[in-house]
Design an enzyme around this catalytic site. Structure first.
Site, PDB file in Angstrom:
ATOM      1  N   ARG A 126       0.830  -1.220   0.000  1.00 17.83           N
ATOM      2  CA  ARG A 126       0.000   0.000   0.000  1.00 17.83           C
ATOM      3  C   ARG A 126       0.863   1.268   0.000  1.00 17.83           C
ATOM      4  O   ARG A 126       0.518   2.267  -0.625  1.00 17.83           O
ATOM      5  CB  ARG A 126      -0.928  -0.030   1.221  1.00 17.83           C
ATOM      6  CG  ARG A 126      -1.962   1.073   1.198  1.00 17.83           C
ATOM      7  CD  ARG A 126      -2.983   0.886   2.314  1.00 17.83           C
ATOM      8  NE  ARG A 126      -3.989   1.926   2.279  1.00 17.83           N
ATOM      9  CZ  ARG A 126      -4.385   2.603   3.355  1.00 17.83           C
ATOM     10  NH1 ARG A 126      -3.865   2.333   4.554  1.00 17.83           N
ATOM     11  NH2 ARG A 126      -5.302   3.540   3.252  1.00 17.83           N
ATOM     12  N   HIS A 183      -6.190  -5.715  -2.677  1.00 22.14           N
ATOM     13  CA  HIS A 183      -6.965  -5.912  -1.448  1.00 22.14           C
ATOM     14  C   HIS A 183      -7.169  -7.394  -1.124  1.00 22.14           C
ATOM     15  O   HIS A 183      -7.915  -7.727  -0.220  1.00 22.14           O
ATOM     16  CB  HIS A 183      -8.307  -5.173  -1.547  1.00 22.14           C
ATOM     17  CG  HIS A 183      -8.150  -3.678  -1.523  1.00 22.14           C
ATOM     18  ND1 HIS A 183      -9.169  -2.796  -1.769  1.00 22.14           N
ATOM     19  CD2 HIS A 183      -7.062  -2.897  -1.278  1.00 22.14           C
ATOM     20  CE1 HIS A 183      -8.724  -1.544  -1.690  1.00 22.14           C
ATOM     21  NE2 HIS A 183      -7.442  -1.579  -1.396  1.00 22.14           N
TER      22      HIS A 183
HETATM   23  C1  HEM Z   1      -9.219   1.638  -6.156  1.00 18.97           C
HETATM   24  C2  HEM Z   1      -9.080   2.541  -5.218  1.00 18.97           C
HETATM   25  C3  HEM Z   1      -8.636   2.218  -3.830  1.00 18.97           C
HETATM   26  C4  HEM Z   1      -9.222   2.642  -2.686  1.00 18.97           C
HETATM   27  C5  HEM Z   1     -10.467   3.552  -2.551  1.00 18.97           C
HETATM   28  C6  HEM Z   1      -8.477   2.077  -1.585  1.00 18.97           C
HETATM   29  C7  HEM Z   1      -8.758   2.290  -0.260  1.00 18.97           C
HETATM   30  C8  HEM Z   1      -8.197   1.581   0.795  1.00 18.97           C
HETATM   31  C9  HEM Z   1      -8.615   1.673   2.170  1.00 18.97           C
HETATM   32  C10 HEM Z   1      -9.695   2.592   2.697  1.00 18.97           C
HETATM   33  C11 HEM Z   1      -7.892   0.786   2.877  1.00 18.97           C
HETATM   34  C12 HEM Z   1      -8.014   0.463   4.366  1.00 18.97           C
HETATM   35  C13 HEM Z   1      -7.318   1.489   5.225  1.00 18.97           C
HETATM   36  C14 HEM Z   1      -7.621   1.246   6.685  1.00 18.97           C
HETATM   37  O1  HEM Z   1      -8.803   1.294   7.053  1.00 18.97           O
HETATM   38  O2  HEM Z   1      -6.681   1.000   7.452  1.00 18.97           O
HETATM   39  C15 HEM Z   1      -6.987   0.139   1.966  1.00 18.97           C
HETATM   40  C16 HEM Z   1      -6.085  -0.828   2.311  1.00 18.97           C
HETATM   41  C17 HEM Z   1      -5.173  -1.365   1.449  1.00 18.97           C
HETATM   42  N1  HEM Z   1      -4.988  -1.001   0.137  1.00 18.97           N
HETATM   43 FE1  HEM Z   1      -6.248   0.116  -0.991  1.00 18.97          FE
HETATM   44  N2  HEM Z   1      -7.457   1.337  -2.078  1.00 18.97           N
HETATM   45  C18 HEM Z   1      -7.491   1.398  -3.447  1.00 18.97           C
HETATM   46  C19 HEM Z   1      -6.586   0.826  -4.316  1.00 18.97           C
HETATM   47  C20 HEM Z   1      -5.450   0.157  -3.924  1.00 18.97           C
HETATM   48  C21 HEM Z   1      -4.348  -0.199  -4.785  1.00 18.97           C
HETATM   49  C22 HEM Z   1      -4.251   0.190  -6.268  1.00 18.97           C
HETATM   50  C23 HEM Z   1      -3.444  -0.867  -4.013  1.00 18.97           C
HETATM   51  C24 HEM Z   1      -2.096  -1.435  -4.389  1.00 18.97           C
HETATM   52  C25 HEM Z   1      -1.682  -1.682  -5.605  1.00 18.97           C
HETATM   53  C26 HEM Z   1      -3.986  -0.965  -2.683  1.00 18.97           C
HETATM   54  C27 HEM Z   1      -3.422  -1.649  -1.636  1.00 18.97           C
HETATM   55  C28 HEM Z   1      -3.972  -1.749  -0.360  1.00 18.97           C
HETATM   56  C29 HEM Z   1      -3.508  -2.676   0.652  1.00 18.97           C
HETATM   57  C30 HEM Z   1      -2.437  -3.748   0.454  1.00 18.97           C
HETATM   58  C31 HEM Z   1      -4.245  -2.416   1.803  1.00 18.97           C
HETATM   59  C32 HEM Z   1      -4.109  -3.100   3.174  1.00 18.97           C
HETATM   60  C33 HEM Z   1      -3.120  -2.307   4.004  1.00 18.97           C
HETATM   61  C34 HEM Z   1      -2.803  -2.884   5.370  1.00 18.97           C
HETATM   62  O3  HEM Z   1      -3.365  -3.916   5.761  1.00 18.97           O
HETATM   63  O4  HEM Z   1      -1.981  -2.252   6.061  1.00 18.97           O
HETATM   64  N3  HEM Z   1      -5.176  -0.309  -2.656  1.00 18.97           N
HETATM   65  N4  HEM Z   1      -7.191   0.638   0.707  1.00 18.97           N
END
Ligand code: HEM
Length: 329
Positions: free
Chosen positions: A66, A195
């Site tokens: 992320r 995700h």
């Molecule tokens: C399409 C639009 C996207 C939105 C709106 C979005 C939004 C989010 C949100 C809200 C979280 C949770 C944050 C939390 O509550 O702690 C999250 C987690 C995460 N996102 Fe996205 N995301 C998007 C795209 C992506 C992309 C393109 C990637 C990587 C290529 C990504 C990788 C991750 C990962 C791996 C997590 C988990 C992080 C953790 O467990 O520490 N996301 N994302």
């Protein structure tokens, strides 16, 4: 140990293949084998340290992936997400959407190792790209050669974080935000599957469970799944540290299970569920959810990560090579 060696061997193989393919990679300004002369052990050091970090704290694999994404979407892949705020100017890392980012210490630790081996040579932006790839590999996902040569930015402003996709945006908004970064609808379908790893706080999906303070389930959310989520997320104002798996039951393995969940109405975030609302992304989800598609998805993920990793890169004499990732030199 044997497994670690095998993983490293496959990375090394991918890297030499990439070198053969030439240093003039498809991305402008960055290329394969970039540190071959100046820091030949760079990728090995990063993989070894990332392996140690993820073994000790498995949740960090998702966080590292992320971090690279949040870096690239705001002011390009220039490690601006790692810079500390300065007097009067809040940096990206202090902006609302970045409050839940984790893994900064892990990156600093690997950077220190790189500085010992090859001072002032490997950029923090390249380090983020490598750690993201290695985090996916360590989660049983695909490997890919990472084009390198990014340089680090000298500025970071919380004000720029509006470039990130908004939390509650619908599919049309997501497509627009991705397009603004040179990523197409397929990239959106593919990269959203990041995700498959990681967890989200209640505040990130409460809008799908409540209307004001009254329970009210987003109609695209499967009812039983929503009931379970409400137990982890007891109210829209819940600010506890409790987190829910984004790919329930498989959140530490990089696989196509994310798509099966989304296809069943179990996509946790608004953006995950939204994939079903567009013919291209919906078709991609359904095909991947049907199984026997993992190889294609893995290849697609490599391609889309390479595109994302090339957004707005600084090269040549631009920017600098920071010696500490949280501070400009
Ligand atoms: C399409 C639009 C996207 C939105 C709106 C979005 C939004 C989010 C949100 C809200 C979280 C949770 C944050 C939390 O509550 O702690 C999250 C987690 C995460 N996102 Fe996205 N995301 C998007 C795209 C992506 C992309 C393109 C990637 C990587 C290529 C990504 C990788 C991750 C990962 C791996 C997590 C988990 C992080 C953790 O467990 O520490 N996301 N994302």
């Amino acid at each position: 140990m044997a497994a670690e060696r095998m993983q490293w061997l496959s990375l090394a193989l991918a890297a030499s293949l990439a070198t053969l393919l030439s240093a003039s990679a498809s991305q402008p300004g960055i290329g394969f084998g970039y540190y071959k002369e100046t820091c030949p052990a760079a990728e090995q050091i990063v993989f070894r340290e990332t392996t140690r970090i993820v073994r000790a704290s498995p949740d960090l694999a998702a966080s590292l992936l992320r971090l690279h994404y949040h870096d690239c979407f705001v002011q390009g892949c220039d490690a601006s997400v790692l810079l500390d705020s300065t007097d009067g100017t809040p940096a990206e890392k202090d902006a609302k959407p970045n409050e839940s980012l984790r893994g900064f210490d892990a990156v600093a630790r690997v950077k220190d190792k790189l500085e010992k081996a090859c001072p002032a040579t490997v950029s923090c932006a390249d380090l983020l790209a490598l750690m993201a790839r290695d985090a996916v590999v360590l989660s049983k996902g695909p490997s890919w050669p990472v084009a390198l040569g990014r340089r680090d930015g000298r500025t970071s402003s919380a004000d720029n974080c509006g470039e990130l996709p908004p939390l509650y945006g619908n599919i049309t908004v997501m497509i627009e935000v991705f397009a603004a970064k040179g990523l197409d609808v397929k990239d959106l379908a593919v990269l959203s599957a990041a995700h498959t790893l990681g967890k989200a706080h209640c505040s990130s999906f409460a809008d799908r469970l409540y209307n004001g303070s009254a329970p009210s389930t987003d109609p695209t959310l499967e009812r039983r799944y929503a009931d379970r989520l409400r137990m982890r997320c007891p109210g829209p104002g819940d600010s506890s540290a409790a987190m829910s798996e984004m790919d329930a039951g498989s959140c530490s393995t990089f696989d196509t299970s994310y798509y099966r969940q989304v296809a069943r109405g179990r996509g946790l975030l608004r953006s995950d569920a939204g994939l079903m609302e567009h013919p291209v992304t919906g078709a991609y989800v359904r095909r991947a959810a049907a199984g026997k598609y993992e190889g294609h998805f893995f290849q697609d993920f490599r391609d889309s990560m390479a595109k994302m990793g090339a957004i707005g890169v600084l090269t040549g004499n631009q920017g600098e090579i920071r010696t500490k990732c949280n501070l400009v030199n």
